[in-house]
Design a protein around this motif. Structure first.
Motif, PDB file in Angstrom:
ATOM      1  N   ASP A 107       0.905  -1.160  -0.097  1.00 46.14           N
ATOM      2  CA  ASP A 107       0.041  -0.093  -0.116  1.00 46.14           C
ATOM      3  C   ASP A 107       0.880   1.217   0.065  1.00 46.14           C
ATOM      4  O   ASP A 107       1.955   1.456   0.659  1.00 46.14           O
ATOM      5  CB  ASP A 107      -0.968   0.125   1.262  1.00 46.14           C
ATOM      6  CG  ASP A 107      -1.872  -1.081   1.138  1.00 46.14           C
ATOM      7  OD1 ASP A 107      -2.213  -1.705   0.066  1.00 46.14           O
ATOM      8  OD2 ASP A 107      -2.401  -1.532   2.207  1.00 46.14           O
ATOM      9  N   GLU A 137       1.693   4.726   1.112  1.00 49.95           N
ATOM     10  CA  GLU A 137       1.831   5.419   2.436  1.00 49.95           C
ATOM     11  C   GLU A 137       1.075   7.011   2.150  1.00 49.95           C
ATOM     12  O   GLU A 137       0.341   7.382   2.912  1.00 49.95           O
ATOM     13  CB  GLU A 137       3.065   5.596   3.320  1.00 49.95           C
ATOM     14  CG  GLU A 137       3.583   4.264   3.714  1.00 49.95           C
ATOM     15  CD  GLU A 137       4.764   4.496   4.624  1.00 49.95           C
ATOM     16  OE1 GLU A 137       5.369   5.506   4.720  1.00 49.95           O
ATOM     17  OE2 GLU A 137       5.385   3.342   4.925  1.00 49.95           O
ATOM     18  N   ALA A 185      -2.476   6.430   1.810  1.00 40.17           N
ATOM     19  CA  ALA A 185      -3.271   6.385   2.863  1.00 40.17           C
ATOM     20  C   ALA A 185      -3.269   7.520   3.776  1.00 40.17           C
ATOM     21  O   ALA A 185      -4.544   7.953   4.338  1.00 40.17           O
ATOM     22  CB  ALA A 185      -2.421   5.544   3.613  1.00 40.17           C
TER      23      ALA A 185
END
Length: 251
Positions: free
Chosen positions: A94, A96, A99
């Motif tokens: 993923d 960052e 996010a």
């Protein structure tokens, strides 16, 4: 359209055949070529078209050309070139940055909803009339740095000979003389000496003369009559009687 570009568009050939405008087909080919020239891997672009076409129903796509240009081909994600819709293409982990963006957007939506409801945007509590939220006041107080403590001046040592503490009573004494030897103040030293003298056995005075000689006792008489004078030490006569005896011995 080059064979390489046509191979990249393989997942969406069905839609490409339904594009009625040649201009739109040329735009699609130019967009694919541009991304390939700028470093996008052909496999990555092929995977992007496959994944996005699998998420929609064919009946939902009313304009295939517009959908290919506006939905299927653009790269989704942050400014990091390796990011592919929130996932790093090189590692599969993923992103960052994405996010954090998602969290910031969610927090912004929550703030807007709380403001619409008349609540505190930070704590979702209803503030008192004409004042701020109680939790906001507490947070400001916690963030305000406390005043630094007043420095305590260091205790100055008295000038002169060094000081110490009595090993018995703890009183401050001057570390000189006898105090350096026993670590006691004068009163404790005298008390210790008195206790030592009281606990020591009494010494028996040694007498001159033969060890077999026994001390003489005073008879209490002067010749035939009683004598009221003080006797001499270890003698059976007083001083007057002893002088008389010595005079008789000389004569």
């Amino acid at each position: 359209m080059s064979p390489q570009i046509y191979a990249v568009l393989e997942p969406v050939h069905l839609l490409l055949e339904r594009v009625n405008s040649d201009f739109a087909v040329r735009q699609i080919a130019r967009e694919v070529g541009r991304q390939l020239r700028e470093g996008t891997d052909a496999e990555r672009l092929h995977h992007r078209l496959t994944a996005r076409f699998a998420k929609v129903m064919l009946s939902e796509i009313r304009d295939p050309g517009r959908w290919l240009l506006g939905v299927a081909l653009p790269r989704w994600g942050c400014g990091y070139q390796d990011c592919e819709a929130g996932v790093l293409w090189s590692t599969g982990t993923d992103c960052e940055v994405c996010a954090e963006i998602v969290q910031d957007n969610a927090a912004a939506r929550r703030r807007a909803q709380r403001i619409e409801l008349g609540l505190c945007p930070e704590h979702s509590t209803r503030p008192c009339p004409g004042s701020r939220c109680v939790n906001c006041v507490l947070d400001d107080a916690a963030r305000t740095p406390a005043s630094p403590p007043v420095p305590v001046p260091a205790q100055r040592e008295p000038e002169g000979p060094p000081r110490s503490s009595c090993g018995d009573c703890g009183a401050r004494i001057v570390a000189v003389g006898r105090a350096l030897e026993d670590g006691l103040c004068k009163l404790c030293r005298e008390e210790a000496a008195a206790l030592a003298a009281a606990s020591a056995p009494a010494a028996v005075p040694r007498q001159a003369g033969p060890a077999t000689a026994e001390p003489q006792t005073y008879s209490g008489r002067d010749g035939d009559g009683p004598c009221g004078r003080t006797p001499l030490p270890n003698r059976s006569v007083c001083g007057v009687r002893r002088i008389q005896e010595l005079a008789g011995e000389v004569a």
